[in-house]
Design a protein around this motif. Sequence first.
Motif, short mmCIF file in Angstrom:
data_model
loop_
_atom_site.label_atom_id
_atom_site.label_comp_id
_atom_site.label_asym_id
_atom_site.label_seq_id
_atom_site.Cartn_x
_atom_site.Cartn_y
_atom_site.Cartn_z
N LEU A 85 4.64 14.87 52.38
CA LEU A 85 4.62 13.75 51.43
C LEU A 85 3.86 12.55 51.98
CD1 LEU A 85 8.25 13.81 49.96
CD2 LEU A 85 6.14 14.68 48.92
N ALA A 86 3.92 12.34 53.30
CA ALA A 86 3.18 11.23 53.89
C ALA A 86 1.70 11.35 53.59
CB ALA A 86 3.42 11.18 55.40
N ALA A 87 1.17 12.58 53.65
CA ALA A 87 -0.24 12.80 53.32
C ALA A 87 -0.48 12.61 51.82
CB ALA A 87 -0.66 14.20 53.76
N MET A 88 0.43 13.14 51.01
CA MET A 88 0.27 13.05 49.56
C MET A 88 0.33 11.61 49.06
SD MET A 88 2.57 16.39 48.52
CE MET A 88 2.56 16.05 46.77
N HIS A 89 1.17 10.80 49.68
CA HIS A 89 1.32 9.41 49.24
C HIS A 89 0.04 8.60 49.38
CE1 HIS A 89 5.44 9.89 48.33
NE2 HIS A 89 5.94 9.76 49.54
N ILE A 90 -0.84 9.01 50.30
CA ILE A 90 -2.11 8.28 50.45
C ILE A 90 -3.27 9.06 49.82
CG2 ILE A 90 -1.35 7.01 52.49
CD1 ILE A 90 -3.01 8.95 54.17
N GLY A 91 -2.93 10.07 49.02
CA GLY A 91 -3.94 10.76 48.23
C GLY A 91 -4.48 12.04 48.83
N ALA A 92 -4.09 12.38 50.05
CA ALA A 92 -4.63 13.57 50.71
C ALA A 92 -3.87 14.83 50.29
CB ALA A 92 -4.58 13.41 52.22
N LYS A 93 -4.48 15.98 50.57
CA LYS A 93 -3.86 17.27 50.25
C LYS A 93 -3.27 17.88 51.51
CE LYS A 93 -4.95 21.98 48.76
NZ LYS A 93 -6.03 22.92 48.38
N PRO A 94 -1.97 18.23 51.49
CA PRO A 94 -1.40 18.95 52.62
C PRO A 94 -1.88 20.41 52.61
CG PRO A 94 0.32 17.93 51.26
CD PRO A 94 -0.95 17.91 50.48
N VAL A 95 -2.39 20.86 53.73
CA VAL A 95 -2.78 22.26 53.90
C VAL A 95 -1.76 22.89 54.84
CG1 VAL A 95 -4.55 23.83 54.76
CG2 VAL A 95 -5.22 21.77 53.50
N MET A 96 -1.00 23.85 54.34
CA MET A 96 0.13 24.38 55.09
C MET A 96 -0.26 25.58 55.94
SD MET A 96 3.13 24.06 52.22
CE MET A 96 3.28 22.55 51.25
N VAL A 97 0.37 25.65 57.12
CA VAL A 97 0.16 26.74 58.06
C VAL A 97 1.52 27.33 58.40
CG1 VAL A 97 -0.59 27.31 60.42
CG2 VAL A 97 -1.96 25.76 59.01
N ASP A 98 1.58 28.65 58.52
CA ASP A 98 2.84 29.34 58.77
C ASP A 98 3.40 29.02 60.16
OD1 ASP A 98 4.98 30.96 58.12
OD2 ASP A 98 3.85 32.84 58.14
N ALA A 99 4.67 29.35 60.34
CA ALA A 99 5.37 29.10 61.60
C ALA A 99 5.14 30.24 62.59
CB ALA A 99 6.86 28.93 61.34
N GLY A 100 5.42 29.92 63.86
CA GLY A 100 5.51 30.94 64.89
C GLY A 100 6.96 31.27 65.15
N SER A 101 7.23 32.11 66.12
CA SER A 101 8.60 32.55 66.38
C SER A 101 9.50 31.44 66.90
CB SER A 101 8.59 33.72 67.38
OG SER A 101 8.01 33.31 68.60
N ASP A 102 8.91 30.33 67.39
CA ASP A 102 9.71 29.22 67.90
C ASP A 102 9.97 28.15 66.85
OD1 ASP A 102 7.20 28.15 67.66
OD2 ASP A 102 7.10 27.32 69.69
N PHE A 103 9.73 28.46 65.57
CA PHE A 103 9.93 27.56 64.43
C PHE A 103 8.79 26.56 64.27
CE2 PHE A 103 14.22 28.96 65.48
CZ PHE A 103 14.83 29.16 64.25
N ASN A 104 7.96 26.38 65.28
CA ASN A 104 6.87 25.41 65.21
C ASN A 104 5.62 26.00 64.58
OD1 ASN A 104 8.24 23.22 66.34
ND2 ASN A 104 7.77 23.86 68.43
#
Length: 404
Positions: A85-104
């Motif tokens: 949402l921080a990115a969306m609030h300033i007009g940018a598009k969030p591009v999502m990347v999947d997690a690894g086994s450590d949750f990160n």
Amino acid sequence: MIPFSPPYIDEDIISEVTHTLQSGWITTGPKTKMLEDEIAAFCNVQKALAVNSATSAMMLVLHWYGVTRGDEVIVPAYTYCATALAAMHIGAKPVMVDAGSDFNINTQKIKAAITAKTKAIVAVDFGGWPCDYDAINAIVNDAGIRAIFKPAGEQQEKLGRILVMSDAAHAIGTVYNGRPLGRCADITVFSLHAVKNVTSAEGGVIVLNMPAPFNNEAVYKTLRLWSLNGQTKDAFTKSSAGGWEYDIVYPGFKMNMPDVLAAIGLAQFRKYKSALLAERKRVFDYYTRAFKNFAWAICPPFEKAGCSGSWHLYPLRIKGAGEKERNAIIEKIAAHEVAVNVHFKPLPMLSVFKERGYNIEDFPVAYELYCNEISLPVYPQLTDELCETVVKAVAESVTAVLPV
């Protein structure tokens, strides 16, 4: 009843807040500056800025870096909504990347998500466990990646690459490869929300680690100005005799942290460094010793030489459970008067993101981690006896729901 995450409040914290109330100054002033200085020193950096929330902090940083409409910001699919949402609030598009086994965030999948529109990567240290910052920094400094970066504005021209920001909302006190968090990304943001390891009730802290030729003192002054409506004098300075006159030199935001809240964080932070962080690890380690004896328990993989977490969450996973079974287990744990939680519902499962075309099927690891995860209470007030109560409640509930 064992609550999930009560704040740590003792007489020293109450006294610090009372002192602030009696001082006649409750908004941004000396206590806020003191908190900033102590956190900066703890992170071994020159400057840190306290604001009203971690969400505001991330928005302010991205705005300062010139991220705007049409730009892209890489975020993990497995995080709290504020990261995106921080990115969306300033007009940018969030591009999502999947997690690894450590949750990160899975660093091996970041490079494929980068385009000429990418301006920042926001890594999240899940549960206080550090991301692989060496890998992320290697990506943004790769000659091929730098070649496709299209700078727009003064800060992007000066850095000449994608900005790396750590959403370290969970991770104050975390160490990555021998370095305190705050020294691992260009900019790190901590949360001081009510359920965090250190709280000011609400609040966030921006820790500055921009490389040369940036001057972090100058960056601090700019961000501070912008967090106060672009006003050249804060209220504390204006209140001095004859000091009323000011100017507005930027169309800024209202994101400052008041002293009355900083006082809570200040008194708590002083104990956090000396005692509270170790107490959280005691609880975390108690759970690991207990649950490793159960075949159905998948303990968090938070162990690596040179790294230590902040022990913010204990994300226990239940082998063989899906969402339905996990939810039934949580209901039975609640019947034992133990409060647990789930961290997190992956972003693509939330309506605001589903409506924008994100699909959880594109992020299978995030879903796999989420569907059988139960976050256990971790905080200094939990005695070993209370920890044992939590373990028994979980074990009995799992046995009641799953064939083991």
